[in-house]
Design a protein around this motif. Sequence first.
Motif, PDB file in Angstrom:
ATOM      1  N   SER A 245       0.853  -1.182   0.000  1.00 58.65           N
ATOM      2  CA  SER A 245       0.000   0.000   0.000  1.00 58.65           C
ATOM      3  C   SER A 245       0.894   1.239   0.000  1.00 58.65           C
ATOM      4  O   SER A 245       2.111   1.140   0.143  1.00 58.65           O
ATOM      5  CB  SER A 245      -0.926   0.009   1.219  1.00 58.65           C
ATOM      6  OG  SER A 245      -0.180   0.047   2.415  1.00 58.65           O
ATOM      7  N   GLY A 246       0.270   2.393  -0.168  1.00 59.03           N
ATOM      8  CA  GLY A 246       1.028   3.635  -0.095  1.00 59.03           C
ATOM      9  C   GLY A 246       1.351   4.221  -1.444  1.00 59.03           C
ATOM     10  O   GLY A 246       0.890   3.752  -2.487  1.00 59.03           O
ATOM     11  N   GLU A 247       2.186   5.262  -1.442  1.00 60.74           N
ATOM     12  CA  GLU A 247       2.439   6.042  -2.647  1.00 60.74           C
ATOM     13  C   GLU A 247       3.685   5.621  -3.403  1.00 60.74           C
ATOM     14  O   GLU A 247       3.964   6.163  -4.476  1.00 60.74           O
ATOM     15  CB  GLU A 247       2.552   7.521  -2.277  1.00 60.74           C
ATOM     16  CG  GLU A 247       3.673   7.835  -1.309  1.00 60.74           C
ATOM     17  CD  GLU A 247       3.695   9.274  -0.853  1.00 60.74           C
ATOM     18  OE1 GLU A 247       4.763   9.725  -0.376  1.00 60.74           O
ATOM     19  OE2 GLU A 247       2.654   9.938  -0.966  1.00 60.74           O
ATOM     20  N   ASP A 248       4.447   4.655  -2.899  1.00 61.48           N
ATOM     21  CA  ASP A 248       5.687   4.233  -3.545  1.00 61.48           C
ATOM     22  C   ASP A 248       5.570   2.840  -4.131  1.00 61.48           C
ATOM     23  O   ASP A 248       4.969   1.941  -3.521  1.00 61.48           O
ATOM     24  CB  ASP A 248       6.850   4.251  -2.550  1.00 61.48           C
ATOM     25  CG  ASP A 248       7.180   5.658  -2.072  1.00 61.48           C
ATOM     26  OD1 ASP A 248       7.052   6.588  -2.881  1.00 61.48           O
ATOM     27  OD2 ASP A 248       7.537   5.809  -0.891  1.00 61.48           O
ATOM     28  N   VAL A 249       6.149   2.664  -5.326  1.00 50.31           N
ATOM     29  CA  VAL A 249       6.224   1.327  -5.922  1.00 50.31           C
ATOM     30  C   VAL A 249       7.159   0.451  -5.098  1.00 50.31           C
ATOM     31  O   VAL A 249       6.871  -0.719  -4.829  1.00 50.31           O
ATOM     32  CB  VAL A 249       6.746   1.413  -7.377  1.00 50.31           C
ATOM     33  CG1 VAL A 249       6.953   0.012  -7.958  1.00 50.31           C
ATOM     34  CG2 VAL A 249       5.787   2.209  -8.240  1.00 50.31           C
ATOM     35  N   VAL A 250       8.283   1.035  -4.697  1.00 44.56           N
ATOM     36  CA  VAL A 250       9.349   0.294  -4.013  1.00 44.56           C
ATOM     37  C   VAL A 250       9.676   0.973  -2.691  1.00 44.56           C
ATOM     38  O   VAL A 250       9.651   2.195  -2.587  1.00 44.56           O
ATOM     39  CB  VAL A 250      10.620   0.254  -4.890  1.00 44.56           C
ATOM     40  CG1 VAL A 250      11.776  -0.404  -4.152  1.00 44.56           C
ATOM     41  CG2 VAL A 250      10.353  -0.471  -6.197  1.00 44.56           C
TER      42      VAL A 250
END
Length: 413
Positions: A198-203
């Motif tokens: 989850s969240g705004e980052d791919v990695v």
Amino acid sequence: MESVIDEIYRTQSRRVLATLIRLLGDFDRAEEALHDAFAAAARTWPDDGIPGNPFAWLVSTGRFKAIDTIRRRARFDAAQQHIEDSLYTIDETEIGDMEAIEDDMLRLVFTCCHPVIPADAQTAMALREICGLTTEEIAHAFLVPAPTVAQRIVRAKGRIRAAKIPYEVPGREALPERLDRVLHVIYLVFNEGYSASSGEDVVRADLTAEAIRLARLVLTLLPHPDVSGLLALMLLQDSRRNARRGELGSLVLLADQDRSLWDNAKISEGLTLLAEAMRAGEIGTYTLQAAIAAEHARASAAEETDWRRIVFYYDLLLAAQPSPIIELNRAVAIAMAEGPAKGLELIDAILGRGELQAYHLAHSARADFLRRLGRAEEAIAAYQKALSLCRQEPEQAFLRKRISELAATPERQ
């Protein structure tokens, strides 16, 4: 300043927690101290500035906050006094002992993987304490109710406390019996970093780097083909990290990645470790996954990927470790080798059994096959299903883009 503190929390809070557990001797006490330390940072750093060593500041502040809390409780409970006394015996140099600090995360992994803790609780503990996921995020990942996850973690901590499990890396003679669970936990940490749930980052590069570091430590403690295979897998996967993010953090699929951005040093090391693991005789599941990753690494362009060989490795992996997720990945490989119609048939069979219904990547893969077959309306419906289940923002943006592109196709005008 708030964004800086948030970034320090995201990248260092787990290491701070691991060291506080060593210094304070209790998970719950350490977690309370961690939150107290960051609350103090939020109050004081805007005026005083960020300390030269934020990690040491947070550990020291958390420890003294814990002592203050115990001192207050000791006024009403004499049993707390011995805890306070034991905390004062800690030498300040222990807080800055980098060798001890570097081992703290490995201590945490081995503690989470102690045999007295049930396997499902080990997994929940690892994702909570090492990755910092919330109980809700863990529940979503494993398709179980959040209260169930919370109960597993509470029971696991209770067992650690009741059994007085030492916070340490066990002796060499005890390592083999714990190796499978430890590698599984390191693999979970890496996967959460490689594709954040989850969240705004791919990695989450902090987690992938920590998982790789831990695997190197384990390989030093206990050279074993499975450790080499896992480390090879993680290096080969992580070599693509810089190419997986586009402008503004967007998701870039493997076929569309700029391969000049891949990390050749990690690929070279990963291939060397893979060759060592392959020569060892019995080939484990991590080694098979590394072999699949190696086929991608060896291809100078997406169209040069040997998909039939990848299918062969997936056949072996599925025989060794039957799993609907492996079936799904195999279906994608078969679709690349034989065409989307065959892949769609296999995924529909998995979903028809009632498996992976709540897994967004199953519906996303199905949507892609339908798109490639020209069945736009069905593809849009499948992408919308995937979007409803997805919690990672870059993946959500990618799915919305696919839906918009299909909605604008001439046959739908």
